[in-house]
Design a protein around this motif. Structure first.
Motif, PDB file in Angstrom:
ATOM      1  N   GLY A 287       0.813  -1.208   0.000  1.00  0.00           N
ATOM      2  CA  GLY A 287       0.000   0.000   0.000  1.00  0.00           C
ATOM      3  C   GLY A 287       0.852   1.266   0.000  1.00  0.00           C
ATOM      4  O   GLY A 287       2.048   1.241   0.306  1.00  0.00           O
ATOM      5  N   THR A 288       0.228   2.357  -0.347  1.00  0.00           N
ATOM      6  CA  THR A 288       0.911   3.650  -0.399  1.00  0.00           C
ATOM      7  C   THR A 288       1.068   4.231   0.998  1.00  0.00           C
ATOM      8  O   THR A 288       0.155   4.149   1.819  1.00  0.00           O
ATOM      9  CB  THR A 288       0.114   4.642  -1.265  1.00  0.00           C
ATOM     10  N   ILE A 289       2.223   4.818   1.269  1.00  0.00           N
ATOM     11  CA  ILE A 289       2.434   5.578   2.498  1.00  0.00           C
ATOM     12  C   ILE A 289       2.609   7.036   2.085  1.00  0.00           C
ATOM     13  O   ILE A 289       3.541   7.379   1.359  1.00  0.00           O
ATOM     14  CB  ILE A 289       3.666   5.087   3.273  1.00  0.00           C
ATOM     15  N   HIS A 290       1.713   7.867   2.519  1.00  0.00           N
ATOM     16  CA  HIS A 290       1.713   9.263   2.071  1.00  0.00           C
ATOM     17  C   HIS A 290       2.611  10.118   2.975  1.00  0.00           C
ATOM     18  O   HIS A 290       2.145  10.871   3.823  1.00  0.00           O
ATOM     19  CB  HIS A 290       0.284   9.804   2.057  1.00  0.00           C
ATOM     20  N   TYR A 291       3.887  10.049   2.733  1.00  0.00           N
ATOM     21  CA  TYR A 291       4.834  10.868   3.488  1.00  0.00           C
ATOM     22  C   TYR A 291       4.688  12.355   3.143  1.00  0.00           C
ATOM     23  O   TYR A 291       5.055  13.220   3.936  1.00  0.00           O
ATOM     24  CB  TYR A 291       6.276  10.434   3.173  1.00  0.00           C
ATOM     25  N   GLU A 292       4.146  12.634   1.934  1.00  0.00           N
ATOM     26  CA  GLU A 292       4.093  14.020   1.461  1.00  0.00           C
ATOM     27  C   GLU A 292       2.941  14.816   2.077  1.00  0.00           C
ATOM     28  O   GLU A 292       2.901  16.041   1.959  1.00  0.00           O
ATOM     29  CB  GLU A 292       3.972  14.043  -0.073  1.00  0.00           C
ATOM     30  N   TRP A 293       1.990  14.148   2.730  1.00  0.00           N
ATOM     31  CA  TRP A 293       0.875  14.870   3.338  1.00  0.00           C
ATOM     32  C   TRP A 293       1.357  15.690   4.528  1.00  0.00           C
ATOM     33  O   TRP A 293       2.226  15.256   5.292  1.00  0.00           O
ATOM     34  CB  TRP A 293      -0.201  13.892   3.802  1.00  0.00           C
TER      35      TRP A 293
END
Length: 482
Positions: free
Chosen positions: A138-144
């Motif tokens: 799954g995606t990990i949204h570090y950019e949020w």
């Protein structure tokens, strides 16, 4: 209109409101049904399926969060078949949920962890049937910003989607299609999260998929003391808990049992850094002179001593807490021995009531807003001024679907996205709107308390769209903004 019906739950007979769901009726009567995705804040989603119950006469189990009670209905909340169904759902969650409890911020207050304990699940038979290499990453949204989202921890209950849409009325999140048949919670447009950053999605997430970057790896849930308090960032009075460890506030939470139903805005949830001493103002200015705190107090004291008391006046802001306003009043009354004080919020309400019918009463509870047939929001941007009223308006218009909304202001605001009736006037022409509204009310026969209108000037503000809704409504909430 609601009426009472008689149902049986696990052999016990109850009389309940026919507008309730089976889950709500059970909870009202102290009967437990497991439910992960449901919340009174935003209603039924039907995604987790673990709240399924058996209904006499039906071949398949029904989701108790979505099914309404009916007269004579017989409900079974526990049976071997239901136990097996619920276990299968939990096994599925566990198969795709990485075992990171040791380093997960949600450990100790995780609904998935709790449901595994509840069903005494110590091993998962599906794990032996699943090749770990086939489990999609799954995606990990570090950019949020502020919000950390790890799709690997998500069980796709869609609570975050529901609270963002039906409570906050922002609706930026969705369950979107990714590579192949895989789906993930993400922003609708796939861009980095850009919203109000209220953190409501974090507060409702049952696992650690949505978490606060400000709190990450700071403490475990059981290590912190929860200190109940009242939010002071506006006059809503939202109840919240300061989560404290080593005399430091590490996060702010709230409970669904509070009047604000655990809802907090971005200031209430994330602005706890104001409690730190290093954020205090170190320099002050009086007549262009820059002073430290001690010098400022001495200078101000001298000015007050040298000024006749009757010539000292004070004006408080419209967003101060009751305690601050009381202290301000006591200072003038007791120390300066005068009452030359006023507030930015003290006069416009009195002027408004002068021109409204005598039958108009103040609201005693925020729920009265949600239950109104017509909500007229006048003179401001309520979402920014008092988010809790914004949530009540959204609840009535979007969740309960009981309310029509009229937005009366000189510009568009967030509540216009609720499909509200827009009525615009030029900045500073509030009294013109009130004059037109009062005359229109009187001409339609709503004359009680509208005497003395000859002192008001005629206005060309067209209020016909709102008057038509007024004639249909039996309960109206008139909200005056700052």
């Amino acid at each position: 209109m609601s009426k009472k019906v008689t149902i049986k739950i696990d052999g016990r007979e109850f009389e309940v409101d026919n507008e309730l769901s089976i889950l709500q009726a059970a909870r009202q009567n102290g009967i437990y049904i497991p439910a992960i995705c449901y919340s009174d804040r935003f209603g039924a989603i039907g995604a987790c399926r673990i709240c399924a119950v058996e209904i006499a006469g039906m071949k398949k189990p029904m989701l108790s969060c979505a099914g309404k009670v009916k007269d004579g209905m017989e409900v079974t909340t526990n049976s071997p078949a239901l136990d097996e169904l619920r276990r299968e759902i939990i096994y599925e969650w566990d198969t795709f949920h990485p075992l990171q409890c040791g380093v997960c911020d949600k450990s100790g207050e995780c609904d998935l962890q709790n449901i595994n304990y509840e069903f005494n699940i110590s091993e998962n038979p599906k794990e032996a049937q699943t090749d770990p290499l086939t489990i999609p990453q799954g995606t990990i949204h570090y950019e949020w910003k502020i919000i950390h989202h790890d799709a690997n921890l998500c069980i796709q209950c869609r609570r975050c989607v529901a609270v963002c849409d039906k409570v906050v009325n922002f609706g930026i999140l969705a369950l979107v299609k990714k590579d192949g048949d895989r789906k993930e919670i993400d922003t609708k447009d796939g861009k980095p999260l850009d919203c109000e950053f209220c953190g409501q999605c974090v507060s409702v997430c049952p696992t650690g998929a949505m978490s606060s970057k400000l709190f990450k790896y700071k403490a475990r849930a059981w290590e912190m003391e929860k200190i109940p308090t009242t939010c002071g960032f506006c006059s809503s009075g939202c109840q919240m808990d300061l989560n404290v460890k080593n005399n430091e506030i590490l996060r702010v939470t709230s409970e669904e049992s509070t009047p604000n139903m655990a809802n907090l805005c971005n200031l209430g949830r994330f602005n706890y850094s104001v409690s730190k001493s290093d954020r205090l103002i170190k320099e002050y200015s009086i007549d262009s002179k820059v002073l430290n705190q001690e010098s400022m107090i001495l200078e101000l004291s001298q000015i007050l001593k040298n000024t006749p008391k009757e010539k000292i006046f004070g004006i408080s802001g419209a967003r101060e807490t009751q305690e601050d306003n009381l202290a301000f009043k006591m200072f003038f009354n007791n120390t300066l021995s005068n009452n030359n004080i006023d507030s930015l919020s003290s006069t416009h309400i009195a002027k408004l009531y002068k021109y409204l019918p005598q039958s108009v009463n103040g609201l005693h509870d925020f729920s009265e807003i949600s239950e109104s047939d017509l909500i007229i929001c006048f003179g401001g941007d309520i979402a920014n001024e008092m988010p809790r009223i914004d949530w009540a308006i959204t609840r009535g218009a979007k969740l309960l679907k009981t309310s029509k909304v009229a937005s009366v202001y000189w510009k568009d605001t967030k509540i216009d996205t609720l499909g509200s009736i827009p009525l615009r006037y030029e900045p500073g022409k509030e009294l013109d709107f009130l004059a037109s509204f009062a005359y229109a009310l009187k001409s339609e026969g709503f004359g009680a308390g509208l005497d003395g209108l000859e002192n008001l000037k005629e206005s060309d503000v067209d209020v016909s769209s709102i008057i038509e809704e007024v004639k249909k409504a039996s309960k109206i909430a008139f909200i005056v903004c700052e």
